[in-house]
Scaffold this motif. Structure first.
Motif, short mmCIF file in Angstrom:
data_model
loop_
_atom_site.label_atom_id
_atom_site.label_comp_id
_atom_site.label_asym_id
_atom_site.label_seq_id
_atom_site.Cartn_x
_atom_site.Cartn_y
_atom_site.Cartn_z
N THR A 42 30.17 41.38 32.25
CA THR A 42 31.35 40.56 32.54
C THR A 42 31.99 40.97 33.85
O THR A 42 32.42 40.11 34.64
CB THR A 42 32.36 40.68 31.39
N TYR A 43 32.03 42.26 34.11
CA TYR A 43 32.59 42.74 35.38
C TYR A 43 31.79 42.22 36.57
O TYR A 43 32.36 41.73 37.56
CB TYR A 43 32.62 44.27 35.38
N ARG A 44 30.47 42.27 36.46
CA ARG A 44 29.63 41.78 37.56
C ARG A 44 29.79 40.28 37.75
O ARG A 44 29.79 39.78 38.88
CB ARG A 44 28.17 42.13 37.30
N ALA A 45 29.94 39.56 36.64
CA ALA A 45 30.12 38.11 36.73
C ALA A 45 31.45 37.76 37.38
O ALA A 45 31.53 36.86 38.23
CB ALA A 45 30.04 37.49 35.33
N LEU A 46 32.51 38.48 37.02
CA LEU A 46 33.82 38.24 37.64
C LEU A 46 33.79 38.57 39.13
O LEU A 46 34.40 37.88 39.94
CB LEU A 46 34.89 39.09 36.93
N ARG A 70 44.74 36.61 44.59
CA ARG A 70 45.38 37.03 43.33
C ARG A 70 44.63 36.56 42.08
O ARG A 70 44.38 37.35 41.18
CB ARG A 70 46.82 36.49 43.30
N LEU A 71 44.27 35.29 42.00
CA LEU A 71 43.72 34.71 40.78
C LEU A 71 42.20 34.86 40.70
O LEU A 71 41.49 34.72 41.69
CB LEU A 71 44.08 33.23 40.71
N LEU A 72 41.71 35.13 39.48
CA LEU A 72 40.27 35.17 39.27
C LEU A 72 39.72 33.79 38.95
O LEU A 72 38.56 33.49 39.23
CB LEU A 72 39.94 36.13 38.12
N PHE A 73 40.55 32.91 38.37
CA PHE A 73 40.15 31.55 38.06
C PHE A 73 41.15 30.58 38.69
O PHE A 73 41.92 29.92 37.98
CB PHE A 73 40.07 31.32 36.55
N PRO A 74 41.18 30.49 40.02
CA PRO A 74 42.15 29.61 40.68
C PRO A 74 41.82 28.13 40.44
O PRO A 74 40.68 27.78 40.13
CB PRO A 74 41.99 29.96 42.16
#
Length: 227
Positions: free
Chosen positions: A141-145, A156-160
């Motif tokens: 999950t970390y690598r995907a993010l 700032r946002l991971l899912f803007p």
């Protein structure tokens, strides 16, 4: 009051207690509980404020509410959804939601500063009950993010919000829309032939995907890679 009067073709003050109890017993079986309360409160008001009489409380038994358990996706179904999703942001969204046991709003609200790579944890802010908590961060999950953020590089946002071109995405003030995520999820369920209802995203059981699932290398069908 009108429904009660029409049922007996009589004024309510001429009805016996047995008649009223039978009426409400039938009403519980045929109507919603809110309708039952409206009729009962109307009758109570009529008795106390129009007739100026003491109200004799009626014992109305509420039908038991049947609560069904929410549908939970199996690890194989989650893997199937991730493999079917064409856009990277949806693949990572599904992986993050189910691998960390998050709710929809918790995933969409994730920020860059919430990721603690050293401790392999994610800081979930204002979760259920408006409480913060920390959850384990699986390596996949970390690598995907990381891969998703490298596409859009929002400060700032991971899912803007992915509306517009890359410059607009990087300037987005809000996360990806809740309705967009729900619509995409329902469409994927349909494509995969999974007949489960996921109207909301309850906190799922922790699910660690098989090593073969690689959303970080997923093709993105949009012209802008971050979409």
């Amino acid at each position: 009051m009108k429904r009660l009067s029409s049922h007996f073709d009589a004024c309510p003050d001429n009805l016996s207690t047995d008649q009223l109890e039978q009426y409400f017993s039938d009403l519980v079986d045929s109507h919603s509980w809110s309708t039952v309360k409206v009729d009962r409160n109307g009758l109570q008001f009529f008795w106390k404020h129009i007739l100026k009489q003491d109200w004799q409380w009626l014992d109305i038994v509420r039908a038991p509410k049947i609560q069904s358990l929410p549908d939970i996706l199996t690890p194989q179904e989650v893997e199937q959804l991730i493999s079917t999703a064409r856009k990277l942001r949806y693949r990572v969204f599904i992986l993050a939601t189910y691998s960390m046991g998050l709710r929809l709003s918790e995933t969409l609200s994730l920020e860059v500063g919430d990721i603690d790579a050293g401790r392999k944890q994610v800081h979930i802010r204002r979760g259920k009950g408006h409480k913060d908590r920390r959850v384990p961060l699986p390596d996949l999950t970390y690598r995907a993010l990381q891969a998703l953020w490298c596409r859009h590089r929002h400060p700032r946002l991971l899912f803007p919000n992915a509306s517009g071109d890359m410059e607009q995405i990087q300037l987005a003030r809000t996360p990806m829309g809740r309705s967009s995520a729900q619509t995409a999820m329902k469409a994927l369920l349909h494509q995969c032939g999974i007949k489960k209802s996921l109207g909301t995203f309850p906190a799922s059981q922790l699910y660690y995907p098989p090593a073969g699932t690689r959303p970080e290398s997923a093709p993105d069908s949009s012209t802008a890679g971050a979409r």
